[in-house]
Design a protein around this motif. Structure first.
Motif, PDB file in Angstrom:
ATOM      1  N   ALA A  89      78.311  22.809  66.303  1.00  0.00           N
ATOM      2  CA  ALA A  89      79.428  21.632  65.841  1.00  0.00           C
ATOM      3  C   ALA A  89      79.106  20.297  66.229  1.00  0.00           C
ATOM      4  CB  ALA A  89      80.360  22.635  67.397  1.00  0.00           C
ATOM      5  N   THR A  90      77.515  19.689  67.082  1.00  0.00           N
ATOM      6  CA  THR A  90      77.545  18.050  67.524  1.00  0.00           C
ATOM      7  C   THR A  90      76.259  18.264  65.747  1.00  0.00           C
ATOM      8  OG1 THR A  90      76.240  19.679  68.800  1.00  0.00           O
ATOM      9  CG2 THR A  90      78.321  19.026  69.779  1.00  0.00           C
ATOM     10  N   GLY A  91      75.876  19.288  65.192  1.00  0.00           N
ATOM     11  CA  GLY A  91      74.877  18.425  64.853  1.00  0.00           C
ATOM     12  C   GLY A  91      74.590  18.757  63.358  1.00  0.00           C
ATOM     13  N   ALA A  92      73.381  18.481  62.646  1.00  0.00           N
ATOM     14  CA  ALA A  92      73.450  18.898  61.063  1.00  0.00           C
ATOM     15  C   ALA A  92      73.055  20.427  60.556  1.00  0.00           C
ATOM     16  CB  ALA A  92      72.577  17.814  60.046  1.00  0.00           C
ATOM     17  N   THR A  93      73.240  20.779  59.476  1.00  0.00           N
ATOM     18  CA  THR A  93      73.027  21.861  59.475  1.00  0.00           C
ATOM     19  C   THR A  93      71.265  22.115  59.135  1.00  0.00           C
ATOM     20  OG1 THR A  93      74.375  22.470  57.649  1.00  0.00           O
ATOM     21  CG2 THR A  93      73.376  23.494  57.189  1.00  0.00           C
ATOM     22  N   GLU A  94      70.738  21.386  58.951  1.00  0.00           N
ATOM     23  CA  GLU A  94      69.241  21.367  58.935  1.00  0.00           C
ATOM     24  C   GLU A  94      68.443  21.454  59.978  1.00  0.00           C
ATOM     25  OE1 GLU A  94      70.126  17.022  57.790  1.00  0.00           O
ATOM     26  OE2 GLU A  94      70.644  19.271  57.240  1.00  0.00           O
ATOM     27  N   HIS A  95      69.173  20.508  61.396  1.00  0.00           N
ATOM     28  CA  HIS A  95      68.562  20.803  62.718  1.00  0.00           C
ATOM     29  C   HIS A  95      68.969  22.653  63.403  1.00  0.00           C
ATOM     30  CE1 HIS A  95      69.451  15.927  62.738  1.00  0.00           C
ATOM     31  NE2 HIS A  95      68.070  16.736  62.658  1.00  0.00           N
ATOM     32  N   THR A  96      70.433  22.545  63.361  1.00  0.00           N
ATOM     33  CA  THR A  96      70.633  24.642  63.701  1.00  0.00           C
ATOM     34  C   THR A  96      69.242  25.216  62.989  1.00  0.00           C
ATOM     35  OG1 THR A  96      72.993  24.115  63.497  1.00  0.00           O
ATOM     36  CG2 THR A  96      72.427  26.175  63.071  1.00  0.00           C
ATOM     37  N   ARG A  97      69.645  24.625  61.270  1.00  0.00           N
ATOM     38  CA  ARG A  97      67.757  26.071  61.025  1.00  0.00           C
ATOM     39  C   ARG A  97      66.466  25.657  61.248  1.00  0.00           C
ATOM     40  NH1 ARG A  97      64.869  25.582  57.272  1.00  0.00           N
ATOM     41  NH2 ARG A  97      63.928  27.463  55.689  1.00  0.00           N
ATOM     42  N   GLY A  98      66.752  24.606  61.541  1.00  0.00           N
ATOM     43  CA  GLY A  98      65.066  24.302  62.144  1.00  0.00           C
ATOM     44  C   GLY A  98      65.199  25.030  63.441  1.00  0.00           C
ATOM     45  N   MET A  99      65.928  24.908  64.324  1.00  0.00           N
ATOM     46  CA  MET A  99      66.116  25.563  65.602  1.00  0.00           C
ATOM     47  C   MET A  99      66.341  27.423  65.339  1.00  0.00           C
ATOM     48  SD  MET A  99      68.494  27.941  67.665  1.00  0.00           S
ATOM     49  CE  MET A  99      70.011  27.493  67.638  1.00  0.00           C
ATOM     50  N   LEU A 100      66.747  27.704  64.769  1.00  0.00           N
ATOM     51  CA  LEU A 100      66.557  29.511  64.110  1.00  0.00           C
ATOM     52  C   LEU A 100      65.476  30.038  64.106  1.00  0.00           C
ATOM     53  CD1 LEU A 100      70.294  29.411  62.480  1.00  0.00           C
ATOM     54  CD2 LEU A 100      69.637  30.671  64.618  1.00  0.00           C
ATOM     55  N   VAL A 101      64.502  29.025  63.342  1.00  0.00           N
ATOM     56  CA  VAL A 101      63.658  29.698  62.849  1.00  0.00           C
ATOM     57  C   VAL A 101      62.687  29.018  63.716  1.00  0.00           C
ATOM     58  CG1 VAL A 101      61.433  28.473  61.222  1.00  0.00           C
ATOM     59  CG2 VAL A 101      63.582  28.374  60.710  1.00  0.00           C
ATOM     60  N   ARG A 102      62.514  28.037  64.621  1.00  0.00           N
ATOM     61  CA  ARG A 102      61.943  27.817  66.150  1.00  0.00           C
ATOM     62  C   ARG A 102      62.010  29.712  66.372  1.00  0.00           C
ATOM     63  NH1 ARG A 102      62.952  22.929  65.320  1.00  0.00           N
ATOM     64  NH2 ARG A 102      64.653  22.925  66.811  1.00  0.00           N
ATOM     65  N   ARG A 103      63.126  29.796  66.896  1.00  0.00           N
ATOM     66  CA  ARG A 103      63.581  30.713  68.136  1.00  0.00           C
ATOM     67  C   ARG A 103      63.401  32.307  66.685  1.00  0.00           C
ATOM     68  NH1 ARG A 103      67.703  30.487  71.796  1.00  0.00           N
ATOM     69  NH2 ARG A 103      66.496  32.454  71.801  1.00  0.00           N
ATOM     70  N   GLY A 104      62.281  32.420  65.472  1.00  0.00           N
ATOM     71  CA  GLY A 104      61.712  33.559  65.269  1.00  0.00           C
ATOM     72  C   GLY A 104      62.636  33.963  64.281  1.00  0.00           C
ATOM     73  N   LEU A 105      64.215  33.583  63.813  1.00  0.00           N
ATOM     74  CA  LEU A 105      64.437  33.860  62.123  1.00  0.00           C
ATOM     75  C   LEU A 105      63.959  33.757  61.192  1.00  0.00           C
ATOM     76  CD1 LEU A 105      68.187  33.290  62.446  1.00  0.00           C
ATOM     77  CD2 LEU A 105      67.229  35.856  63.192  1.00  0.00           C
ATOM     78  N   PRO A 106      63.653  34.644  60.247  1.00  0.00           N
ATOM     79  CA  PRO A 106      62.664  33.877  58.955  1.00  0.00           C
ATOM     80  C   PRO A 106      63.965  32.865  58.363  1.00  0.00           C
ATOM     81  CG  PRO A 106      63.530  36.560  59.038  1.00  0.00           C
ATOM     82  CD  PRO A 106      63.955  36.076  60.289  1.00  0.00           C
ATOM     83  N   PRO A 107      63.271  31.848  57.455  1.00  0.00           N
ATOM     84  CA  PRO A 107      63.642  30.727  56.965  1.00  0.00           C
ATOM     85  C   PRO A 107      65.029  31.906  56.044  1.00  0.00           C
ATOM     86  CG  PRO A 107      61.019  30.518  57.034  1.00  0.00           C
ATOM     87  CD  PRO A 107      61.259  32.393  57.261  1.00  0.00           C
ATOM     88  N   GLY A 108      65.208  31.942  55.692  1.00  0.00           N
ATOM     89  CA  GLY A 108      65.943  33.058  54.235  1.00  0.00           C
ATOM     90  C   GLY A 108      67.090  33.258  55.675  1.00  0.00           C
ATOM     91  N   THR A 109      67.313  34.110  56.855  1.00  0.00           N
ATOM     92  CA  THR A 109      68.368  34.344  57.200  1.00  0.00           C
ATOM     93  C   THR A 109      68.843  33.195  58.457  1.00  0.00           C
ATOM     94  OG1 THR A 109      66.917  36.785  57.841  1.00  0.00           O
ATOM     95  CG2 THR A 109      68.777  35.579  59.775  1.00  0.00           C
ATOM     96  N   ALA A 110      67.840  32.344  58.277  1.00  0.00           N
ATOM     97  CA  ALA A 110      68.188  31.352  59.266  1.00  0.00           C
ATOM     98  C   ALA A 110      68.845  29.935  58.265  1.00  0.00           C
ATOM     99  CB  ALA A 110      66.780  30.245  59.691  1.00  0.00           C
ATOM    100  N   GLU A 111      68.213  29.859  56.913  1.00  0.00           N
ATOM    101  CA  GLU A 111      69.249  29.485  56.300  1.00  0.00           C
ATOM    102  C   GLU A 111      71.270  29.689  55.611  1.00  0.00           C
ATOM    103  OE1 GLU A 111      70.519  26.603  53.724  1.00  0.00           O
ATOM    104  OE2 GLU A 111      68.565  26.671  54.628  1.00  0.00           O
ATOM    105  N   VAL A 112      71.019  31.622  55.869  1.00  0.00           N
ATOM    106  CA  VAL A 112      72.424  31.749  55.690  1.00  0.00           C
ATOM    107  C   VAL A 112      73.185  31.320  57.009  1.00  0.00           C
ATOM    108  CG1 VAL A 112      73.635  34.056  55.245  1.00  0.00           C
ATOM    109  CG2 VAL A 112      71.904  33.413  54.305  1.00  0.00           C
ATOM    110  N   VAL A 113      72.463  31.783  57.772  1.00  0.00           N
ATOM    111  CA  VAL A 113      73.367  31.674  59.161  1.00  0.00           C
ATOM    112  C   VAL A 113      73.889  29.861  59.615  1.00  0.00           C
ATOM    113  CG1 VAL A 113      72.941  31.381  61.829  1.00  0.00           C
ATOM    114  CG2 VAL A 113      72.338  33.559  60.348  1.00  0.00           C
ATOM    115  N   ALA A 114      72.777  28.946  59.691  1.00  0.00           N
ATOM    116  CA  ALA A 114      73.018  27.285  59.050  1.00  0.00           C
ATOM    117  C   ALA A 114      74.351  26.871  58.298  1.00  0.00           C
ATOM    118  CB  ALA A 114      71.994  26.866  59.449  1.00  0.00           C
ATOM    119  N   ARG A 115      74.152  27.286  57.139  1.00  0.00           N
ATOM    120  CA  ARG A 115      75.302  27.346  56.194  1.00  0.00           C
ATOM    121  C   ARG A 115      76.249  27.948  56.768  1.00  0.00           C
ATOM    122  NH1 ARG A 115      76.179  29.987  52.004  1.00  0.00           N
ATOM    123  NH2 ARG A 115      73.661  31.517  51.946  1.00  0.00           N
ATOM    124  N   VAL A 116      76.793  28.977  57.263  1.00  0.00           N
ATOM    125  CA  VAL A 116      77.911  29.408  56.914  1.00  0.00           C
ATOM    126  C   VAL A 116      78.495  29.000  58.390  1.00  0.00           C
ATOM    127  CG1 VAL A 116      78.919  31.734  58.728  1.00  0.00           C
ATOM    128  CG2 VAL A 116      77.254  31.739  56.652  1.00  0.00           C
TER     129      VAL A 116
END
Length: 274
Positions: free
Chosen positions: A159-186
């Motif tokens: 809600a406050t940041g760019a998609t790539e920032h959300t994706r990076g946070m998800l990867v750091r928290r343990g999600l595979p990059p492909g899963t993180a990309e889908v979640v961040a995009r949605v």
């Protein structure tokens, strides 16, 4: 009453309390436990001032007009709760069914509810209102699963940041990059989150059902389904941070969503048994 009645959220909540009816969760979310008694007192004073309640001998009762308008909401056993959070048609709605008929309480402004009789068989009308405005899309992605607390954190960040920032946070928290990309995009494309709940009270037993979906701008509609699968797409070495369980995000076609919403609200169309 033939004209629609307008109540504040607090007035609607305190009306159910005065009548001794269960208070829906949608009417309890705006105040902390400590502040609720004060809000209830102010609302009760408002009802008294408007002639919608009366007091005497240390007791408070609802006026006949208000009791009649809210009848199924106060005494019925069937309740459907709709909540839309987002930019498109935000608001809440409660539809109750009882022996006296069906009543709709719809939020038409911040904390202002319009109370009026509803269609005696409101299922198809409600389903159409919830689904028919959505584009007719097909579901091709198998979906992704992640810890519920991580999904909540990603939604706040999106809600406050760019998609790539959300994706990076998800990867750091343990999600595979492909899963993180889908979640961040949605989540980056999220317009409105819709939750529909239904409950049927039968004595001390309540049967409940619910469905939640995400309406996005260009990536379609995605169901958010509770999923306790231990094989979720997350690194088990990364500790959770709060909410229990996992949530699966999976795209859904408009036709399938219509059927699933109907399954949740169909109790409104069942024959009333008393």
């Amino acid at each position: 009453m033939t004209a629609a009645l307008v109540l504040t959220t607090d007035e609607l909540r305190v009306s159910t309390t005065v009548a001794g009816a269960p208070v829906p969760a949608a009417l309890r979310a705006d105040w902390s436990t400590e502040d609720m008694p004060v809000a209830d007192l102010v609302a009760l004073r408002g009802l008294l001032a408007r002639g919608l309640a009366s007091s005497g001998a240390g007791d408070v009762s609802l006026a006949d007009d208000l009791s009649l308008a809210l009848g199924p909401f106060l005494t019925g056993r069937v309740l459907v709760d709709v909540q839309r959070d987002g930019a498109v048609r935000p608001g809440r709605r409660l539809i109750a069914k009882g022996a006296a008929g069906v009543v709709s309480c719809a939020e038409h402004g911040p904390d202002l509810w319009q109370v009026e009789p509803a269609d005696p068989d409101p299922v198809e009308r409600l389903v159409a209102d919830l689904v028919d405005h959505l584009p007719d899309t097909e579901a091709s992605h198998p979906g992704v699963t992640l810890p519920t607390d991580l999904l909540a954190e990603a939604e706040r960040r999106s809600a406050t940041g760019a998609t790539e920032h959300t994706r990076g946070m998800l990867v750091r928290r343990g999600l595979p990059p492909g899963t993180a990309e889908v979640v961040a995009r949605v989540l980056g494309d999220l317009g409105t989150t819709v939750t529909v709940r239904s409950s049927h009270r039968n004595g001390s037993t309540t049967r409940c059902a619910a469905i939640t979906w995400l309406e996005t701008g260009s990536t379609g509609v995605w169901l958010a389904v509770p999923d306790d699968d231990p094989l979720a797409d997350v690194d088990p070495a990364v500790p959770p941070t709060g909410l229990a369980g996992h949530t699966k995000l999976r795209p859904v076609s408009t036709g399938t969503l219509r059927d699933e919403v109907r399954d949740v609200v169909e109790i409104l169309g069942s024959e009333w048994t008393g």
